[in-house]
Write a protein that holds these residues in place. Sequence first.
Motif, short mmCIF file in Angstrom:
data_model
loop_
_atom_site.label_atom_id
_atom_site.label_comp_id
_atom_site.label_asym_id
_atom_site.label_seq_id
_atom_site.Cartn_x
_atom_site.Cartn_y
_atom_site.Cartn_z
N SER A 1 48.35 19.76 8.00
CA SER A 1 47.70 20.88 8.17
C SER A 1 47.63 21.18 9.60
O SER A 1 48.12 20.57 10.43
CB SER A 1 46.47 20.72 7.99
OG SER A 1 45.52 19.74 8.49
N LEU A 2 47.22 22.50 10.00
CA LEU A 2 47.16 22.95 11.52
C LEU A 2 46.32 21.75 12.18
O LEU A 2 46.60 21.57 13.17
CB LEU A 2 46.55 24.28 11.50
CG LEU A 2 46.54 24.81 12.69
CD1 LEU A 2 47.88 24.71 13.70
CD2 LEU A 2 45.93 26.32 12.79
N TRP A 3 45.20 21.47 11.62
CA TRP A 3 44.10 20.50 12.30
C TRP A 3 45.06 19.24 12.61
O TRP A 3 44.77 18.82 13.77
CB TRP A 3 42.80 20.47 11.65
CG TRP A 3 42.02 21.44 11.89
CD1 TRP A 3 42.15 22.79 11.56
CD2 TRP A 3 40.87 21.49 12.49
NE1 TRP A 3 41.22 23.53 11.96
CE2 TRP A 3 40.13 22.46 12.43
CE3 TRP A 3 39.93 20.14 12.88
CZ2 TRP A 3 38.87 22.94 12.96
CZ3 TRP A 3 38.69 20.89 13.49
CH2 TRP A 3 38.08 21.88 13.56
N ARG B 1 48.28 18.73 12.89
CA ARG B 1 49.49 18.68 13.78
C ARG B 1 48.53 18.94 15.19
O ARG B 1 49.13 18.39 16.07
CB ARG B 1 50.15 19.99 13.37
CG ARG B 1 50.88 20.02 12.20
CD ARG B 1 51.39 21.31 11.76
NE ARG B 1 52.23 21.96 12.79
CZ ARG B 1 52.49 23.19 12.65
NH1 ARG B 1 52.00 24.00 11.77
NH2 ARG B 1 53.20 23.56 13.75
N GLY B 2 47.38 19.76 15.21
CA GLY B 2 46.69 19.91 16.47
C GLY B 2 46.48 18.65 17.06
O GLY B 2 46.27 18.25 18.15
N LEU C 1 45.55 22.98 19.54
CA LEU C 1 45.55 23.70 18.18
C LEU C 1 46.08 25.19 18.42
O LEU C 1 46.88 25.62 17.46
CB LEU C 1 43.82 23.89 17.77
CG LEU C 1 43.68 24.13 16.05
CD1 LEU C 1 44.26 22.93 15.50
CD2 LEU C 1 42.16 24.30 16.09
N ALA C 2 45.45 25.71 19.26
CA ALA C 2 45.96 27.13 19.66
C ALA C 2 47.68 27.33 19.91
O ALA C 2 48.44 28.13 19.24
CB ALA C 2 45.25 27.76 20.81
N SER D 1 49.33 26.76 16.76
CA SER D 1 49.13 27.78 15.67
C SER D 1 50.02 28.91 16.08
O SER D 1 50.60 29.81 15.15
CB SER D 1 47.78 28.20 15.76
OG SER D 1 47.39 28.88 17.01
#
Length: 239
Positions: free
Chosen positions: A91-93, A95-96, A216-217, A220
């Motif tokens: 998920s994005l989280w 990966r962040g 995270l940004a 994304s």
Amino acid sequence: MLQQGLFTQLAEAAQPVRATLQPVLSDPRVLFVWALVAVASVGVLWWDIRANNQALPSMMKGVWSLVVLYSGPFGLAVYWYAGRTQIRGDSLWRRGLRSTAHCYSGCGAGEVVGILLAQGLLGLTVGWVAAITFGFAYTFGYALTVGPLMQEGVDFWTAMRDALYSETPSITVMEVVAIGADLFVAAEAHITDVLFWLALVLSLSLGFLAAFPVNLALVSVGVKEGMQNPAEMGQGSAS
């Protein structure tokens, strides 16, 4: 004058926080308990890697070892959520978090070296401690990105350029918060003081938390990839 006045007001407003933290972070019992918890957390990490996650690349095993060493059970929780081959799905989280952990491992090492040298051993003024520590942290974090890129076949100057724009924002935020917190709490502490070491522990984890939204940004919008999905490296059952 306006900036000096604002700085003074902020320092006075934050004084109750420092007055609360310093006695706790100066207690040898707290250091002893933390050391036990950190060692136990690293032990759990190494057991899990050996028993269940041998598929992880050696670099990531080193990254997670440093993350857990710096932040104990917090670092272990991040590994468990985002770094194991048994994660249910990426998920994005996640990966962040992996991207932040990668940055944190190198920057944390640089921060420890910088603080030990500039404050602990040389006893320099606050400005020099901050500058030298940031320099070490940036260099270590930058190198940990350039090296793997070159191992993947990227030429030196391209790797340097890519690392510059992908890592500078997160390293800067991480170290401004971490170094600022450390010096705010323990600027006058010596290497033999419990406060010196516990303030360093606290500052490292605060730096991680501050850098996570930045990473995270960046992930994304595609500036950073967030490290490889560990679930693709092994066939462990989801947990």
